[in-house]
Design a protein around this motif. Structure first.
Motif, PDB file in Angstrom:
ATOM      1  N   LEU A 165       6.261  33.337 -14.881  1.00  0.00           N
ATOM      2  CA  LEU A 165       4.917  33.285 -14.311  1.00  0.00           C
ATOM      3  C   LEU A 165       4.205  34.631 -14.411  1.00  0.00           C
ATOM      4  O   LEU A 165       3.025  34.692 -14.775  1.00  0.00           O
ATOM      5  N   VAL A 181       6.706  28.307  -6.518  1.00  0.00           N
ATOM      6  CA  VAL A 181       7.733  28.008  -7.520  1.00  0.00           C
ATOM      7  C   VAL A 181       8.940  28.918  -7.256  1.00  0.00           C
ATOM      8  O   VAL A 181       8.776  30.052  -6.789  1.00  0.00           O
ATOM      9  N   ASP A 233      -0.370  25.241  -6.551  1.00  0.00           N
ATOM     10  CA  ASP A 233       0.528  24.499  -7.442  1.00  0.00           C
ATOM     11  C   ASP A 233       1.847  24.390  -6.698  1.00  0.00           C
ATOM     12  O   ASP A 233       2.497  25.391  -6.426  1.00  0.00           O
ATOM     13  N   HIS A 274      12.773  21.603  -5.321  1.00  0.00           N
ATOM     14  CA  HIS A 274      11.461  20.971  -5.239  1.00  0.00           C
ATOM     15  C   HIS A 274      11.095  20.655  -3.793  1.00  0.00           C
ATOM     16  O   HIS A 274       9.936  20.670  -3.420  1.00  0.00           O
ATOM     17  N   GLY A 323       6.388  17.869 -14.454  1.00  0.00           N
ATOM     18  CA  GLY A 323       6.940  18.013 -15.794  1.00  0.00           C
ATOM     19  C   GLY A 323       6.938  16.636 -16.443  1.00  0.00           C
ATOM     20  O   GLY A 323       7.909  15.906 -16.369  1.00  0.00           O
ATOM     21  N   TYR A 368       1.084  29.804  -6.814  1.00  0.00           N
ATOM     22  CA  TYR A 368       2.139  29.024  -7.452  1.00  0.00           C
ATOM     23  C   TYR A 368       3.358  29.046  -6.543  1.00  0.00           C
ATOM     24  O   TYR A 368       3.986  30.092  -6.376  1.00  0.00           O
ATOM     25  N   GLN A 371      11.720  31.581 -11.743  1.00  0.00           N
ATOM     26  CA  GLN A 371      10.664  31.497 -12.751  1.00  0.00           C
ATOM     27  C   GLN A 371       9.683  32.658 -12.652  1.00  0.00           C
ATOM     28  O   GLN A 371       8.591  32.611 -13.216  1.00  0.00           O
ATOM     29  N   SER A 422       5.796  19.841  -7.828  1.00  0.00           N
ATOM     30  CA  SER A 422       5.985  19.887  -9.284  1.00  0.00           C
ATOM     31  C   SER A 422       7.380  19.547  -9.807  1.00  0.00           C
ATOM     32  O   SER A 422       7.989  20.343 -10.525  1.00  0.00           O
ATOM     33  N   PRO A 423       7.901  18.373  -9.460  1.00  0.00           N
ATOM     34  CA  PRO A 423       9.190  17.955 -10.023  1.00  0.00           C
ATOM     35  C   PRO A 423       9.028  17.490 -11.476  1.00  0.00           C
ATOM     36  O   PRO A 423       7.913  17.496 -12.000  1.00  0.00           O
ATOM     37  N   ASN A 424      10.123  17.124 -12.089  1.00  0.00           N
ATOM     38  CA  ASN A 424      10.080  16.685 -13.486  1.00  0.00           C
ATOM     39  C   ASN A 424      10.391  15.198 -13.585  1.00  0.00           C
ATOM     40  O   ASN A 424      11.305  14.715 -12.936  1.00  0.00           O
ATOM     41  N   ARG A 450      -7.569  26.405 -14.325  1.00  0.00           N
ATOM     42  CA  ARG A 450      -7.754  26.673 -12.899  1.00  0.00           C
ATOM     43  C   ARG A 450      -8.754  27.796 -12.666  1.00  0.00           C
ATOM     44  O   ARG A 450      -9.487  27.792 -11.680  1.00  0.00           O
ATOM     45  N   TYR A 477       6.573  25.143 -22.427  1.00  0.00           N
ATOM     46  CA  TYR A 477       6.273  25.381 -21.010  1.00  0.00           C
ATOM     47  C   TYR A 477       5.296  26.562 -20.877  1.00  0.00           C
ATOM     48  O   TYR A 477       4.399  26.551 -20.046  1.00  0.00           O
ATOM     49  N   HIS A 534       2.073  19.945 -10.495  1.00  0.00           N
ATOM     50  CA  HIS A 534       2.221  20.259 -11.916  1.00  0.00           C
ATOM     51  C   HIS A 534       3.490  19.575 -12.435  1.00  0.00           C
ATOM     52  O   HIS A 534       4.484  20.221 -12.783  1.00  0.00           O
ATOM     53  N   ASP A 548       1.519  26.341 -19.258  1.00  0.00           N
ATOM     54  CA  ASP A 548       1.142  27.181 -18.125  1.00  0.00           C
ATOM     55  C   ASP A 548      -0.057  28.074 -18.436  1.00  0.00           C
ATOM     56  O   ASP A 548      -0.870  28.355 -17.561  1.00  0.00           O
TER      57      ASP A 548
HETATM   58  N1  ARG Z   1       8.402  21.494 -13.194  1.00  0.00           N
HETATM   59  C1  ARG Z   1       8.853  22.812 -12.956  1.00  0.00           C
HETATM   60  C2  ARG Z   1      10.321  22.813 -12.516  1.00  0.00           C
HETATM   61  O1  ARG Z   1      10.802  21.820 -12.034  1.00  0.00           O
HETATM   62  C3  ARG Z   1       8.046  23.521 -11.912  1.00  0.00           C
HETATM   63  C4  ARG Z   1       6.619  23.755 -12.287  1.00  0.00           C
HETATM   64  C5  ARG Z   1       6.011  24.852 -11.501  1.00  0.00           C
HETATM   65  N2  ARG Z   1       4.637  25.095 -11.820  1.00  0.00           N
HETATM   66  C6  ARG Z   1       4.194  25.682 -12.911  1.00  0.00           C
HETATM   67  N3  ARG Z   1       2.908  25.816 -13.077  1.00  0.00           N
HETATM   68  N4  ARG Z   1       5.020  26.195 -13.814  1.00  0.00           N
HETATM   69  O2  ARG Z   1      10.978  23.810 -12.610  1.00  0.00           O
END
Ligand code: ARG
Length: 661
Positions: free
Chosen positions: A417, A409, A198, A212, A240, A407, A413, A201-203, A396, A385, A238, A389
């Motif tokens: 996680l 990340v 994973d 990111h 957002g 992950y 976070q 994963s931007p939003n 998965r 969120y 992943h 997850d």
């Molecule tokens: N979209 C989230 C962010 O920008 C990151 C996601 C990471 N992956 C996950 N499975 N939580 O912070």
């Protein structure tokens, strides 16, 4: 016959003995990273049949593994660990799990590798048996019990009890030839694992920021490494792409582009669009109400609202894709919305198993060891969120059947996680002893002022601007060095992108990901020190050596089969060993997921190569005429082996070398 030797044993025991030997051999191979799991013996009742079955299986897989492992590189470190493991076992048969420490030696006088287990064993003997044995004595006993092998020339005991290992020249030389003939191949991995990564994963609608970027670069490289090791990798973005912010975005879209259903709305700057809708949401009561209604309609999958949502996502997608194209990123989109349908069942599963508490209308789940509970349903019935997850984790594990989940990340976070992972174990989705679920965390990107990375005016830096600036600076650098005068426009362009994006990636990857890192174009484009610019230059120089000697690939390939790689010069020996450390570096990273080790290694390889090249003539020329008088082929082969390993290393890091620079 010697006592206990195989042929004076009854047949049953003979078979058991053979199994023992085979099992030991298999274990050895496994430590090279070979071999899969042995078959289940459950259906077989009869003890004898079981034995026979296992014996045959072991024999067969041993044969297979042997034929495979001739072609692949050997992990010399684990090879030595095997040997010392056996030596310790023979010297101290009833020590359980004795410490096994083998490392490359830092200085030539300490040999090539060192085994440092004697000190640990001495402490264990003292603690568990109250025996006082000095480590040196233990080291001697271990040394005496080293089994016959193909790689050790001799060992010496040094200092308090270090065992210095000298490798055999012919062994190293043969490994290098095999590398040149078969290419860089890691030892086989045994069972091919399913690895889910994973990353990126931007939003949607929010800018993709430098955090990111880190995830994107590190994640891509991680995927490449696991793929190279022979695993089956699923690369997941992943995104957002779901949540209440879409209510206000859609409401604003309806106002600004009323005919959005028929005419594609020219949103252009989605960030500005997001800001506008947020401002209206915060100030206009009427708008806010409508935004909430939009969320409900979107959640109920009303086609017009799904269409609006898709339109907005598409704008972001296009922006993200530009970045992925620049950086050569391969990833499939599986955003939060993908798991939407599963979330109802997730909540139900936690409820059915009695894990849910209701707090102020919210449904929460406490996980042992974590002070903050997960919120799996908000008081308005929406998901969070945390819920997405949990759903993603289950999917998965249970649908994708991942053996390893990674992950990539940011460290911020981590608690989120870890709580999600622990909840997954608590509810019985996986057992950490069988499945590896890891958070490959990373620190924040800082500006050169050591503060959060921002533009001069204090805005977040847009990634695409950052990449463009990298391109510009790389070109300035190339022109400074007057490369534009020697390269064709195409070559110059290739060098520019290779340097720009290579440097941005390498700067990130060469720092321990757990630390924060300072983003500096000046540093990353410097062609001295541990930078991509330096390595890329070094690489093109190595590649040019054979060309200058008029040796083409075919001649090199022929020589690789026929020439013996002499390693008599101290610098040849050092380089040869350094080249062969590649598999042990990669196998370590597969464990700890710390890619900077690969960068450190490539840098060491490049500097070791320079030392070699400075003191060992590869091609001898007449001083007056400049004509080639002698080609030292085995040295050209060493150059070639260095380049091959470097190229593979670059490939894993996602860096594209160029022929000319
Ligand atoms: N979209 C989230 C962010 O920008 C990151 C996601 C990471 N992956 C996950 N499975 N939580 O912070």
């Amino acid at each position: 016959a010697r006592v206990g030797s195989a042929h004076c044993l009854p047949p049953q025991q003979h078979q058991e003995n053979e199994i023992k030997l085979l099992t030991a051999e298999i274990e050895r191979l496994k430590n090279f990273g070979c071999l899969g799991v042995s078959p289940s013996l459950e259906g077989l009742r009869d003890e004898n049949a079981k034995l026979k079955y296992r014996l045959n299986f072991l024999k067969k897989s041993l044969q297979e593994e042997r034929s495979k492992s001739v072609k692949s590189m050997i992990n010399i470190n684990s090879c030595l660990q095997e040997i010392f493991g056996a030596a310790i076992q023979a010297a101290y048969p009833d020590l359980e799990n004795p410490p096994l420490v083998v490392t490359p030696s830092q200085q030539p006088k300490f040999g090539d590798y060192q085994c440092n287990s004697a000190m640990g064993i001495s402490q264990i003997l003292l603690k568990t048996r109250e025996q006082k044995v000095i480590p040196r004595e233990i080291a001697e006993k271990i040394a005496k019990n080293i089994p016959a092998n193909e790689c050790i020339e001799k060992v010496e005991i040094a200092g308090p009890g270090f065992i210095n290992v000298h490798l055999r020249k012919d062994f190293v030389s043969k490994q290098l030839s095999s590398l040149l003939i078969n290419g860089v191949q890691l030892p086989a991995v045994g069972k091919r694992k399913k690895v889910v990564v994973d990353f990126s994963s931007p939003n949607i609608a929010k800018e993709m920021h430098v955090g990111h970027l880190r995830s994107t670069i590190i994640g891509e490289s991680m995927c490449r490494l696991f793929e190279f090791a022979g695993h089956d990798v699923l690369r997941l973005n992943h995104l957002g792409d779901w949540g209440t912010q879409f209510g206000m975005l859609i409401a604003h879209l309806q106002d600004k582009f009323p005919d959005y259903l028929t005419v594609s709305p020219p949103i252009g700057d989605l960030q500005a669009f997001y800001k506008e809708s947020k401002r209206r949401f915060d100030t206009e009561e009427e708008f806010k109400k409508r935004a909430y209604q939009c969320v409900v309609l979107l959640q109920s999958k009303n086609p017009d609202f799904i269409k609006a949502w898709n339109l907005i996502c598409d704008v972001s997608r296009k922006e993200f894709q530009k970045i992925y194209n620049c950086l050569d990123i391969t990833i499939i989109e599986r955003g939060e919305s993908f798991y939407h349908e599963m979330m109802k069942d997730i909540v139900k599963e936690f409820e059915d198993k009695g894990f849910v508490q209701v707090d102020d209308g919210r449904k929460i789940v406490f996980v042992p060891g974590f002070p903050v509970p997960l919120t799996i349903m908000k008081s308005d019935g929406g998901y969070t969120y945390d819920t997405s997850d949990l759903a993603a984790l289950k999917h998965r594990l249970c649908e994708e059947k991942g053996d390893i989940l990674i992950y990539v990340v940011d460290s911020g976070q981590s608690v989120h996680l870890q709580t999600v992972f622990a909840a997954g174990q608590m509810i019985g989705w996986y057992d950490p002893k069988v499945t590896r679920v890891a958070h490959a965390a990373f620190g924040v990107v800082l500006g050169e002022d050591k503060k959060k990375f921002k533009t001069r005016s204090g805005d977040t830096v847009r990634l695409i601007d950052l990449l463009e600036e990298g391109l510009k600076r790389a070109m300035d650098k190339l022109k400074d060095k007057e490369r534009d005068k020697v390269l064709t426009p195409e070559e110059l362009k290739a060098a520019q992108t290779s340097v720009a994006f290579g440097c941005i990636k390498y700067a990130d990857l060469s720092h321990n990901r757990l630390n924060d890192y300072v983003f500096s174009f000046d540093k990353m484009l410097d062609d001295r020190g541990n930078t991509a610019a330096y390595l890329l230059y070094a690489f093109t120089r190595i590649r040019a050596i054979a060309r200058l000697a008029n040796i083409d690939e075919q001649m090199l390939r022929k020589a690789a089969r026929e020439e013996v790689l002499v390693l008599d010069h101290e610098k040849e020996w050092k380089l040869g060993k350094c080249i062969l450390r590649f598999p042990e570096i990669l196998q370590k990273i597969l464990e700890d997921l710390l890619l900077h080790t690969l960068c450190d290694y490539l840098y060491e390889l490049a500097t070791t190569f320079t030392e070699f090249y400075d003191s060992c003539y590869c091609v001898e020329k007449d001083r007056q005429t400049g004509q080639i008088v002698k080609v030292n082929m085995w040295r050209l082969l060493l150059c070639e082996a260095t380049a091959t390993v470097m190229a593979k290393g670059f490939d894993i890091l996602g860096i594209k070398p160029v022929q000319k620079m």
